[in-house]
Design a protein around this motif. Structure first.
Motif, PDB file in Angstrom:
ATOM      1  N   VAL A  68       0.847  -1.172   0.000  1.00  0.00           N
ATOM      2  CA  VAL A  68       0.000   0.000   0.000  1.00  0.00           C
ATOM      3  C   VAL A  68       0.894   1.236   0.000  1.00  0.00           C
ATOM      4  N   LEU A  69       0.587   2.175  -0.877  1.00  0.00           N
ATOM      5  CA  LEU A  69       1.227   3.488  -0.878  1.00  0.00           C
ATOM      6  C   LEU A  69       0.123   4.516  -0.680  1.00  0.00           C
ATOM      7  N   ALA A  70       0.406   5.534   0.144  1.00  0.00           N
ATOM      8  CA  ALA A  70      -0.597   6.559   0.424  1.00  0.00           C
ATOM      9  C   ALA A  70       0.050   7.931   0.366  1.00  0.00           C
ATOM     10  N   GLY A  71      -0.762   8.913  -0.001  1.00  0.00           N
ATOM     11  CA  GLY A  71      -0.209  10.252  -0.089  1.00  0.00           C
ATOM     12  C   GLY A  71      -1.305  11.289  -0.154  1.00  0.00           C
ATOM     13  N   PRO A  72      -0.938  12.504  -0.281  1.00  0.00           N
ATOM     14  CA  PRO A  72       0.454  12.922  -0.381  1.00  0.00           C
ATOM     15  C   PRO A  72       1.147  12.828   0.972  1.00  0.00           C
ATOM     16  N   HIS A  73       2.389  12.387   0.926  1.00  0.00           N
ATOM     17  CA  HIS A  73       3.207  12.281   2.126  1.00  0.00           C
ATOM     18  C   HIS A  73       4.661  12.378   1.704  1.00  0.00           C
ATOM     19  N   PRO A  74       5.477  13.135   2.418  1.00  0.00           N
ATOM     20  CA  PRO A  74       6.863  13.330   1.988  1.00  0.00           C
ATOM     21  C   PRO A  74       7.702  12.051   1.974  1.00  0.00           C
ATOM     22  N   LEU A  75       7.276  11.001   2.668  1.00  0.00           N
ATOM     23  CA  LEU A  75       8.047   9.761   2.684  1.00  0.00           C
ATOM     24  C   LEU A  75       7.495   8.704   1.731  1.00  0.00           C
ATOM     25  N   THR A  76       6.408   9.014   1.038  1.00  0.00           N
ATOM     26  CA  THR A  76       5.856   8.073   0.068  1.00  0.00           C
ATOM     27  C   THR A  76       6.609   8.214  -1.250  1.00  0.00           C
ATOM     28  N   PRO A  77       7.135   7.095  -1.773  1.00  0.00           N
ATOM     29  CA  PRO A  77       7.890   7.166  -3.028  1.00  0.00           C
ATOM     30  C   PRO A  77       6.961   7.282  -4.235  1.00  0.00           C
ATOM     31  N   ALA A  78       6.335   8.440  -4.391  1.00  0.00           N
ATOM     32  CA  ALA A  78       5.354   8.653  -5.449  1.00  0.00           C
ATOM     33  C   ALA A  78       5.958   8.455  -6.840  1.00  0.00           C
ATOM     34  N   GLU A  79       7.285   8.563  -6.967  1.00  0.00           N
ATOM     35  CA  GLU A  79       7.942   8.371  -8.257  1.00  0.00           C
ATOM     36  C   GLU A  79       7.769   6.942  -8.770  1.00  0.00           C
ATOM     37  N   LEU A  80       7.452   6.008  -7.888  1.00  0.00           N
ATOM     38  CA  LEU A  80       7.256   4.605  -8.291  1.00  0.00           C
ATOM     39  C   LEU A  80       5.864   4.339  -8.847  1.00  0.00           C
ATOM     40  N   LEU A  81       4.924   5.257  -8.618  1.00  0.00           N
ATOM     41  CA  LEU A  81       3.530   4.997  -8.968  1.00  0.00           C
ATOM     42  C   LEU A  81       3.331   4.669 -10.441  1.00  0.00           C
ATOM     43  N   ASP A  82       3.957   5.412 -11.347  1.00  0.00           N
ATOM     44  CA  ASP A  82       3.750   5.163 -12.772  1.00  0.00           C
ATOM     45  C   ASP A  82       4.127   3.735 -13.138  1.00  0.00           C
ATOM     46  N   TRP A 113      -4.857  10.094  -1.362  1.00  0.00           N
ATOM     47  CA  TRP A 113      -5.009   8.887  -2.159  1.00  0.00           C
ATOM     48  C   TRP A 113      -4.298   7.709  -1.492  1.00  0.00           C
ATOM     49  N   ALA A 114      -4.711   6.531  -1.876  1.00  0.00           N
ATOM     50  CA  ALA A 114      -4.045   5.296  -1.449  1.00  0.00           C
ATOM     51  C   ALA A 114      -4.143   4.311  -2.603  1.00  0.00           C
ATOM     52  N   ARG A 115      -3.067   3.572  -2.805  1.00  0.00           N
ATOM     53  CA  ARG A 115      -3.056   2.550  -3.847  1.00  0.00           C
ATOM     54  C   ARG A 115      -2.604   1.245  -3.216  1.00  0.00           C
ATOM     55  N   VAL A 116      -3.330   0.193  -3.543  1.00  0.00           N
ATOM     56  CA  VAL A 116      -3.037  -1.139  -3.023  1.00  0.00           C
ATOM     57  C   VAL A 116      -2.511  -1.972  -4.180  1.00  0.00           C
ATOM     58  N   TYR A 117      -1.449  -2.726  -3.926  1.00  0.00           N
ATOM     59  CA  TYR A 117      -0.840  -3.571  -4.946  1.00  0.00           C
ATOM     60  C   TYR A 117      -0.818  -5.006  -4.465  1.00  0.00           C
ATOM     61  N   ARG A 118      -1.004  -5.919  -5.412  1.00  0.00           N
ATOM     62  CA  ARG A 118      -0.967  -7.349  -5.133  1.00  0.00           C
ATOM     63  C   ARG A 118       0.431  -7.857  -5.451  1.00  0.00           C
ATOM     64  N   ILE A 119       0.997  -8.630  -4.536  1.00  0.00           N
ATOM     65  CA  ILE A 119       2.326  -9.201  -4.715  1.00  0.00           C
ATOM     66  C   ILE A 119       2.159 -10.664  -5.132  1.00  0.00           C
ATOM     67  N   ASP A 120       2.834 -11.062  -6.199  1.00  0.00           N
ATOM     68  CA  ASP A 120       2.777 -12.436  -6.688  1.00  0.00           C
ATOM     69  C   ASP A 120       4.185 -13.031  -6.654  1.00  0.00           C
ATOM     70  N   PRO A 121       4.590 -13.612  -5.509  1.00  0.00           N
ATOM     71  CA  PRO A 121       5.949 -14.141  -5.406  1.00  0.00           C
ATOM     72  C   PRO A 121       6.184 -15.360  -6.287  1.00  0.00           C
ATOM     73  N   GLY A 122       5.102 -15.964  -6.804  1.00  0.00           N
ATOM     74  CA  GLY A 122       5.252 -17.140  -7.645  1.00  0.00           C
ATOM     75  C   GLY A 122       5.482 -16.826  -9.108  1.00  0.00           C
ATOM     76  N   GLN A 123       5.508 -15.565  -9.459  1.00  0.00           N
ATOM     77  CA  GLN A 123       5.710 -15.191 -10.859  1.00  0.00           C
ATOM     78  C   GLN A 123       7.087 -15.656 -11.323  1.00  0.00           C
ATOM     79  N   PRO A 124       7.170 -16.177 -12.552  1.00  0.00           N
ATOM     80  CA  PRO A 124       8.491 -16.583 -13.062  1.00  0.00           C
ATOM     81  C   PRO A 124       9.469 -15.418 -12.978  1.00  0.00           C
TER      82      PRO A 124
END
Length: 113
Positions: free
Chosen positions: A1-15, A37-48
């Motif tokens: 999860v990334l949330a902002g605006p916040h000075p410690l959120t790495p918003a540069e990674l969003l794109d 805003w908040a963005r939730v991401y799904r992690i798939d550790p089984g991806q090749p």
């Protein structure tokens, strides 16, 4: 999860995260209200190929806080180790340059590009 605006959120990674360009990470949900805003991401550790680890992104203030925390635990020796770990992570510093951080790292024998 990334949330902002916040000075410690790495918003540069969003794109890259939102476009699915980080292996093993996919957008799952997005929320916005009243300029926040908040963005939730799904992690798939089984991806090749496993999960691609994005570069460490942090503000100069966060880097200084990292060094302060290390200094508080065991003095200058711990701070020097923390500075070396920070340099090895090859971080992306986000925000305006910090002369204070530059001097502090230089005094610890570390330089960041």
């Amino acid at each position: 999860v990334l949330a902002g605006p916040h000075p410690l959120t790495p918003a540069e990674l969003l794109d890259d995260l939102d476009a699915g360009r980080v292996a093993g990470v996919a957008p799952a949900a997005s929320f916005e209200a009243d300029g926040e805003w908040a963005r939730v991401y799904r992690i798939d550790p089984g991806q090749p190929g496993g999960i691609a680890t994005p570069s460490l992104h942090l503000s100069p203030e966060a880097a200084l806080a990292w060094l302060d925390q290390a200094r508080g635990t065991d003095g200058d020796a711990a701070e020097a180790v923390a500075a070396e770990r920070l340099a090895r992570a090859d971080p992306v510093l986000v925000g305006p340059p910090s002369p204070v951080l530059e001097v502090r790292l230089r005094d610890l024998g570390v330089s960041l590009p």
